[in-house]
Design a protein around this motif. Structure first.
Motif, PDB file in Angstrom:
ATOM      1  N   GLU A  24       0.837  -1.201   0.000  1.00  0.00           N
ATOM      2  CA  GLU A  24       0.000   0.000   0.000  1.00  0.00           C
ATOM      3  C   GLU A  24       0.871   1.250   0.000  1.00  0.00           C
ATOM      4  O   GLU A  24       2.027   1.226   0.420  1.00  0.00           O
ATOM      5  N   SER A  25       0.274   2.363  -0.434  1.00  0.00           N
ATOM      6  CA  SER A  25       0.933   3.660  -0.348  1.00  0.00           C
ATOM      7  C   SER A  25       0.060   4.724   0.317  1.00  0.00           C
ATOM      8  O   SER A  25       0.570   5.743   0.777  1.00  0.00           O
ATOM      9  N   ASN A  26      -1.263   4.541   0.306  1.00  0.00           N
ATOM     10  CA  ASN A  26      -2.220   5.568   0.741  1.00  0.00           C
ATOM     11  C   ASN A  26      -2.068   6.854  -0.057  1.00  0.00           C
ATOM     12  O   ASN A  26      -2.434   7.934   0.404  1.00  0.00           O
ATOM     13  N   ASN A  27      -1.566   6.732  -1.269  1.00  0.00           N
ATOM     14  CA  ASN A  27      -1.249   7.895  -2.100  1.00  0.00           C
ATOM     15  C   ASN A  27      -1.878   7.701  -3.479  1.00  0.00           C
ATOM     16  O   ASN A  27      -1.614   6.707  -4.150  1.00  0.00           O
ATOM     17  N   GLU A  28      -2.713   8.656  -3.888  1.00  0.00           N
ATOM     18  CA  GLU A  28      -3.462   8.537  -5.146  1.00  0.00           C
ATOM     19  C   GLU A  28      -2.567   8.197  -6.336  1.00  0.00           C
ATOM     20  O   GLU A  28      -2.934   7.392  -7.193  1.00  0.00           O
ATOM     21  N   TYR A  29      -1.409   8.813  -6.386  1.00  0.00           N
ATOM     22  CA  TYR A  29      -0.542   8.661  -7.557  1.00  0.00           C
ATOM     23  C   TYR A  29      -0.108   7.215  -7.775  1.00  0.00           C
ATOM     24  O   TYR A  29       0.105   6.793  -8.913  1.00  0.00           O
ATOM     25  N   TRP A  30      -0.006   6.440  -6.691  1.00  0.00           N
ATOM     26  CA  TRP A  30       0.537   5.084  -6.796  1.00  0.00           C
ATOM     27  C   TRP A  30      -0.529   3.993  -6.713  1.00  0.00           C
ATOM     28  O   TRP A  30      -0.185   2.801  -6.725  1.00  0.00           O
ATOM     29  N   LEU A  31      -1.806   4.327  -6.620  1.00  0.00           N
ATOM     30  CA  LEU A  31      -2.822   3.313  -6.331  1.00  0.00           C
ATOM     31  C   LEU A  31      -2.865   2.189  -7.357  1.00  0.00           C
ATOM     32  O   LEU A  31      -2.978   1.013  -7.001  1.00  0.00           O
ATOM     33  N   THR A  32      -2.793   2.537  -8.640  1.00  0.00           N
ATOM     34  CA  THR A  32      -2.872   1.468  -9.644  1.00  0.00           C
ATOM     35  C   THR A  32      -1.610   0.614  -9.638  1.00  0.00           C
ATOM     36  O   THR A  32      -1.679  -0.602  -9.840  1.00  0.00           O
ATOM     37  N   LYS A  33      -0.464   1.230  -9.377  1.00  0.00           N
ATOM     38  CA  LYS A  33       0.773   0.443  -9.308  1.00  0.00           C
ATOM     39  C   LYS A  33       0.788  -0.435  -8.060  1.00  0.00           C
ATOM     40  O   LYS A  33       1.281  -1.568  -8.100  1.00  0.00           O
ATOM     41  N   ASP A  34       0.282   0.081  -6.938  1.00  0.00           N
ATOM     42  CA  ASP A  34       0.142  -0.768  -5.746  1.00  0.00           C
ATOM     43  C   ASP A  34      -0.634  -2.030  -6.094  1.00  0.00           C
ATOM     44  O   ASP A  34      -0.249  -3.151  -5.727  1.00  0.00           O
ATOM     45  N   ALA A  35      -1.744  -1.837  -6.797  1.00  0.00           N
ATOM     46  CA  ALA A  35      -2.616  -2.961  -7.146  1.00  0.00           C
ATOM     47  C   ALA A  35      -1.930  -3.923  -8.117  1.00  0.00           C
ATOM     48  O   ALA A  35      -2.071  -5.153  -8.007  1.00  0.00           O
ATOM     49  N   ARG A  36      -1.197  -3.368  -9.066  1.00  0.00           N
ATOM     50  CA  ARG A  36      -0.481  -4.217 -10.020  1.00  0.00           C
ATOM     51  C   ARG A  36       0.559  -5.080  -9.310  1.00  0.00           C
ATOM     52  O   ARG A  36       0.720  -6.274  -9.618  1.00  0.00           O
ATOM     53  N   LEU A  37       1.260  -4.489  -8.347  1.00  0.00           N
ATOM     54  CA  LEU A  37       2.219  -5.254  -7.562  1.00  0.00           C
ATOM     55  C   LEU A  37       1.515  -6.343  -6.749  1.00  0.00           C
ATOM     56  O   LEU A  37       2.023  -7.472  -6.632  1.00  0.00           O
ATOM     57  N   ARG A  38       0.353  -6.011  -6.187  1.00  0.00           N
ATOM     58  CA  ARG A  38      -0.398  -7.027  -5.440  1.00  0.00           C
ATOM     59  C   ARG A  38      -0.775  -8.195  -6.342  1.00  0.00           C
ATOM     60  O   ARG A  38      -0.710  -9.368  -5.932  1.00  0.00           O
ATOM     61  N   ASP A  39      -1.178  -7.892  -7.558  1.00  0.00           N
ATOM     62  CA  ASP A  39      -1.535  -8.963  -8.493  1.00  0.00           C
ATOM     63  C   ASP A  39      -0.345  -9.870  -8.776  1.00  0.00           C
ATOM     64  O   ASP A  39      -0.454 -11.107  -8.744  1.00  0.00           O
ATOM     65  N   ILE A  40       0.794  -9.279  -9.063  1.00  0.00           N
ATOM     66  CA  ILE A  40       1.981 -10.054  -9.442  1.00  0.00           C
ATOM     67  C   ILE A  40       2.447 -10.933  -8.290  1.00  0.00           C
ATOM     68  O   ILE A  40       2.810 -12.103  -8.492  1.00  0.00           O
ATOM     69  N   PHE A  41       2.393 -10.383  -7.074  1.00  0.00           N
ATOM     70  CA  PHE A  41       2.927 -11.120  -5.924  1.00  0.00           C
ATOM     71  C   PHE A  41       1.832 -11.783  -5.089  1.00  0.00           C
ATOM     72  O   PHE A  41       2.082 -12.217  -3.967  1.00  0.00           O
ATOM     73  N   GLN A  42       0.634 -11.858  -5.672  1.00  0.00           N
ATOM     74  CA  GLN A  42      -0.488 -12.599  -5.081  1.00  0.00           C
ATOM     75  C   GLN A  42      -0.780 -12.136  -3.647  1.00  0.00           C
ATOM     76  O   GLN A  42      -0.904 -12.941  -2.723  1.00  0.00           O
ATOM     77  N   VAL A  43      -0.881 -10.819  -3.509  1.00  0.00           N
ATOM     78  CA  VAL A  43      -1.250 -10.202  -2.236  1.00  0.00           C
ATOM     79  C   VAL A  43      -2.731  -9.842  -2.329  1.00  0.00           C
ATOM     80  O   VAL A  43      -3.099  -8.899  -3.033  1.00  0.00           O
ATOM     81  N   GLY A  44      -3.578 -10.566  -1.644  1.00  0.00           N
ATOM     82  CA  GLY A  44      -5.020 -10.439  -1.843  1.00  0.00           C
ATOM     83  C   GLY A  44      -5.738  -9.599  -0.814  1.00  0.00           C
ATOM     84  O   GLY A  44      -6.957  -9.751  -0.649  1.00  0.00           O
ATOM     85  N   THR A  45      -5.034  -8.707  -0.122  1.00  0.00           N
ATOM     86  CA  THR A  45      -5.653  -7.948   0.963  1.00  0.00           C
ATOM     87  C   THR A  45      -6.330  -6.662   0.504  1.00  0.00           C
ATOM     88  O   THR A  45      -6.852  -5.921   1.343  1.00  0.00           O
ATOM     89  N   SER A  46      -6.300  -6.381  -0.801  1.00  0.00           N
ATOM     90  CA  SER A  46      -6.993  -5.181  -1.285  1.00  0.00           C
ATOM     91  C   SER A  46      -7.290  -5.338  -2.774  1.00  0.00           C
ATOM     92  O   SER A  46      -7.151  -6.425  -3.333  1.00  0.00           O
ATOM     93  N   PHE A  47      -7.689  -4.235  -3.412  1.00  0.00           N
ATOM     94  CA  PHE A  47      -8.133  -4.268  -4.794  1.00  0.00           C
ATOM     95  C   PHE A  47      -7.064  -4.827  -5.734  1.00  0.00           C
ATOM     96  O   PHE A  47      -5.873  -4.573  -5.570  1.00  0.00           O
ATOM     97  N   SER A  48      -7.533  -5.544  -6.767  1.00  0.00           N
ATOM     98  CA  SER A  48      -6.684  -5.900  -7.896  1.00  0.00           C
ATOM     99  C   SER A  48      -6.524  -4.682  -8.796  1.00  0.00           C
ATOM    100  O   SER A  48      -7.234  -3.673  -8.647  1.00  0.00           O
ATOM    101  N   GLU A  49      -5.603  -4.761  -9.749  1.00  0.00           N
ATOM    102  CA  GLU A  49      -5.408  -3.649 -10.681  1.00  0.00           C
ATOM    103  C   GLU A  49      -6.679  -3.389 -11.482  1.00  0.00           C
ATOM    104  O   GLU A  49      -7.071  -2.233 -11.696  1.00  0.00           O
ATOM    105  N   GLU A  50      -7.344  -4.432 -11.917  1.00  0.00           N
ATOM    106  CA  GLU A  50      -8.577  -4.259 -12.693  1.00  0.00           C
ATOM    107  C   GLU A  50      -9.645  -3.559 -11.862  1.00  0.00           C
ATOM    108  O   GLU A  50     -10.329  -2.649 -12.333  1.00  0.00           O
ATOM    109  N   GLU A  51      -9.790  -3.950 -10.600  1.00  0.00           N
ATOM    110  CA  GLU A  51     -10.818  -3.367  -9.737  1.00  0.00           C
ATOM    111  C   GLU A  51     -10.544  -1.892  -9.450  1.00  0.00           C
ATOM    112  O   GLU A  51     -11.450  -1.059  -9.542  1.00  0.00           O
ATOM    113  N   ILE A  52      -9.312  -1.557  -9.108  1.00  0.00           N
ATOM    114  CA  ILE A  52      -9.022  -0.165  -8.759  1.00  0.00           C
ATOM    115  C   ILE A  52      -9.049   0.724  -9.988  1.00  0.00           C
ATOM    116  O   ILE A  52      -9.531   1.860  -9.939  1.00  0.00           O
TER     117      ILE A  52
END
Length: 401
Positions: A81-109
């Motif tokens: 997470e970043s809690n920062n608007e600028y990085w939200l989609t990249k946060d989600a993309r990283l979660r997808d790649i590393f299978q971190v399921g605690t928040s939105f996927s890139e598609e969802e965000i």
């Protein structure tokens, strides 16, 4: 240990407080940022288990390598997470790649961040939104303006803050503005809303339940601050108005927000509107899936006599709020100035007059100054009338004859 990757922990410069709270809740906090290690705050260094410098963070491969390094060294990652608007989609993309399921996927965000798509979420909860069109076709836009009337308001369909926005008063301005839009940008045009800007803010748990809520009122709309280079003030309220609480909680439910801060912006109509409703009706402006920007977390703390950084860490660690919530509440106001204006009262005058109320003051980081102003004074009061008196004093200009 539990591993939390915090993206850009050094900006805004108060975000080390999130990292420290997470550390104190048992996380290894692993930072990724573009500032050299010797330039990040000492408090941030203390809070982080390790910091990975990505000099070019817009190159996604650099961030991916950073997370891979952390996973190889520390094991599985629980949060990114970043809690920062600028990085939200990249946060989600990283979660997808590393299978971190605690928040939105890139598609969802990505879907939720489009302002035109946000209207679908509101409308499924029966919340009426301003009419709009997503287009750069002049004929289509002229037809839209003929239906809703001028002025209309243009903004990027995905954007941060009020950058790139424009109030359009007539067909000539519409022609000129459409010609100026970069080819790669998608724009949304809405009917103009004459209203006061308010917000509904808080945090949800993993079930999507609101565990903390608050709200703000704004003296000047953000778009006007940016486009007219104004100073401004906003105030965190001691209680959420009931009608805002209702529409705010329905909005949270509509967007299915889990383990997240939220910052929903609304207009309260200043006059009757033939489509949106009578004066006082609350109309959605946009949804943001992070804490409100700048030093707002601290403003929330001063108003509610809590520690929202620890509250956030409670949700990440325990999925519940373990903070005591029955402390006295206040109106906490942040009044902002711009360097080019000639103010009637000096900083020393303000600090002396409001020495029993001032909580915090200082300069905004350069990246926030278009939206926020150059420097700020935060103070808290028991009544809103005192807030108005204080803000008038802080932002009073020297009279020019």
């Amino acid at each position: 240990m539990r591993n939390f990757v915090f993206v850009s922990p050094h900006f805004p410069d108060s975000y080390w407080k999130f990292c420290l709270a997470l550390k104190n809740h048992g996380f290894d906090v692993l930072g990724i940022g573009d500032a050299p290690y010797n330039e990040i705050p000492e408090q941030c260094k203390f809070a982080l288990t390790e910091y990975y410098l990505c000099s070019f963070m817009d190159n996604f491969d650099n961030e991916k390598r950073a997370v891979q390094y952390f996973r190889d060294k520390y094991g599985s990652i629980e949060y990114i997470e970043s809690n920062n608007e600028y990085w939200l989609t990249k946060d989600a993309r990283l979660r997808d790649i590393f299978q971190v399921g605690t928040s939105f996927s890139e598609e969802e965000i990505t879907y939720r961040m489009k302002k035109s798509n946000q209207k679908e979420f509101y409308e499924k909860e029966g919340i009426r939104c301003a009419r709009y069109v997503v287009s750069k076709n002049l004929d289509e836009l002229k037809n839209f303006a003929n239906v809703v009337g001028y002025p209309i308001f243009a903004k990027p369909n995905v954007g941060v803050g009020a950058q790139g926005t424009k109030k359009i008063d007539n067909e000539i301005e519409l022609n000129d503005f459409v010609l100026s839009i970069p080819s790669e940008l998608e724009y949304i045009f809405e009917e103009y809303i004459n209203g006061d800007l308010i917000s509904f803010d808080g945090i949800t748990n993993s079930k999507g339940e609101v565990v903390f809520e608050t709200s703000h009122v704004f003296a000047v709309n953000t778009a006007d601050v940016v486009n007219q280079n104004l100073d401004d003030m906003y105030c965190c309220l001691p209680a959420v108005p009931e009608d805002l609480k209702d529409i705010g909680e329905r909005s949270v439910r509509a967007f299915n927000l889990r383990r997240r801060f939220f910052h929903f912006e609304f207009f309260r109509l200043r006059e009757d509107h033939p489509y949106l409703g009578p004066k006082g009706t609350i109309v959605p402006l946009e949804a943001n899936f992070r804490v409100a920007g700048g030093y707002t977390p601290d403003l929330i703390n001063f108003a509610n006599s809590i520690d929202v950084y620890n509250l956030y860490a409670d949700i990440m660690a325990y999925d519940e709020n373990r903070q005591k919530m029955d402390y006295e509440k206040y109106y906490a106001a942040s009044s902002h100035r711009r360097n080019e204006f000639n103010y009637a009262h000096s900083k020393e005058d303000i600090l002396e007059k409001y020495r029993n109320n001032i909580c915090y003051f200082g300069d905004f980081p350069r990246a926030l100054r278009d939206d926020m102003g150059d420097y700020f004074f935060v103070a808290k009061f028991k009544t809103f009338e005192e807030v108005i008196e204080y803000d008038n004093y802080v932002r009073e200009k020297v009279k020019e004859y």
